[in-house]
Structure formats: C-alpha cells, structure tokens
Design a protein around this motif. Sequence first.
Motif, short mmCIF file in Angstrom:
data_model
loop_
_atom_site.label_atom_id
_atom_site.label_comp_id
_atom_site.label_asym_id
_atom_site.label_seq_id
_atom_site.Cartn_x
_atom_site.Cartn_y
_atom_site.Cartn_z
N VAL A 4 4.45 7.88 8.00
CA VAL A 4 4.04 9.03 7.19
C VAL A 4 2.91 8.59 6.26
N ILE A 5 1.81 9.33 6.30
CA ILE A 5 0.69 9.07 5.40
C ILE A 5 0.73 10.12 4.30
N THR A 6 0.89 9.65 3.07
CA THR A 6 0.82 10.55 1.92
C THR A 6 -0.58 10.38 1.32
N GLU A 7 -0.79 10.96 0.17
CA GLU A 7 -2.09 10.85 -0.48
C GLU A 7 -2.48 9.41 -0.77
N ARG A 8 -1.49 8.57 -1.07
CA ARG A 8 -1.81 7.22 -1.53
C ARG A 8 -1.05 6.10 -0.84
N ILE A 10 1.60 4.59 2.67
CA ILE A 10 2.12 4.65 4.04
C ILE A 10 3.62 4.40 3.94
N GLN A 11 4.42 5.27 4.55
CA GLN A 11 5.87 5.13 4.54
C GLN A 11 6.38 5.18 5.96
N VAL A 23 2.28 9.08 13.93
CA VAL A 23 1.89 9.19 12.52
C VAL A 23 1.92 10.65 12.11
N ASP A 24 2.59 10.93 11.01
CA ASP A 24 2.62 12.27 10.43
C ASP A 24 1.56 12.33 9.34
N PHE A 56 2.27 -5.38 9.02
CA PHE A 56 2.43 -4.37 7.98
C PHE A 56 3.55 -3.40 8.37
N LEU A 57 3.50 -2.93 9.61
CA LEU A 57 4.51 -1.99 10.11
C LEU A 57 5.89 -2.63 10.08
N ARG A 58 5.99 -3.86 10.53
CA ARG A 58 7.27 -4.57 10.50
C ARG A 58 7.81 -4.64 9.07
N GLY A 59 6.93 -4.86 8.11
CA GLY A 59 7.32 -4.97 6.71
C GLY A 59 7.87 -3.68 6.13
N LEU A 60 7.61 -2.55 6.77
CA LEU A 60 8.15 -1.27 6.31
C LEU A 60 9.60 -1.07 6.73
N GLY A 61 10.05 -1.84 7.72
CA GLY A 61 11.40 -1.68 8.25
C GLY A 61 12.43 -2.42 7.42
N PRO A 62 13.71 -2.28 7.79
CA PRO A 62 14.79 -2.90 7.02
C PRO A 62 14.87 -4.41 7.16
N GLY A 63 14.24 -4.97 8.20
CA GLY A 63 14.18 -6.42 8.32
C GLY A 63 15.42 -7.11 8.84
N THR A 64 16.38 -6.36 9.35
CA THR A 64 17.57 -7.00 9.91
C THR A 64 17.21 -7.67 11.23
#
Length: 97
Positions: A4-8, A10-11, A23-24, A56-64
């Motif tokens: 998800v891309i917001t104004e500022r 990435i989630q 990508v939303d 970067f994408l991997r870092g957004l996940g829970p990391g288990t």
Amino acid sequence: MIIVITEREIQLDDPGTFTELAVDAVGRSRETAHTAAVSAGAGVVDGDHLWIDIDFLRGLGPGTEEWNGKFAAMIDYAAGKGWTDTDDRVRAHIRWS
C-alpha cells in the motif's frame, strides 16, 4: 500480499498471502507513488509497475522463519517468470483505481 502506497510511506497489507504481489495506489498519482517509493528507499515506479527492493519488502513482513521461507519461495517463483531484476528488485503491478 498487497503493498500500500500512502502519501508518505509504504505499508504491507495481507502479508500472509503469497500467491499475489500487487500495489494499491488507488487515488494516488504516478508522481506521488514514485516519490513515496523513492523516499522510502523501496524502489521505483515504472509505468504500471513498482520495482520494489526485495530486502525492503522482506523487512515489511513479520520476519518469522515460516514467513521468510514462504516469501523466498514467492520471490523464486517471480524470478522464474522474469519478474525480478539484477538490482534485487521484484516487479509488482500497481492498481491505480
């Protein structure tokens, strides 16, 4: 999984789904999406795709351990389809509306 891309920023939404990577960017302009991606260090927007840095994408996940294994399999699948590049990025289609 949905990026998800917001104004500022990435989630990551729905991080447990490994059969889709999209990508939303609904309601965002290409310029806003590109600026958010570059500012976050996530990657670059190229037309209707975001080339997102895999780490970067991997870092957004829970990391288990389980999640990382499934994530690696998803990236391997994407590589087999030609959806990765030599800069360690994976291509995700952007939904604008």
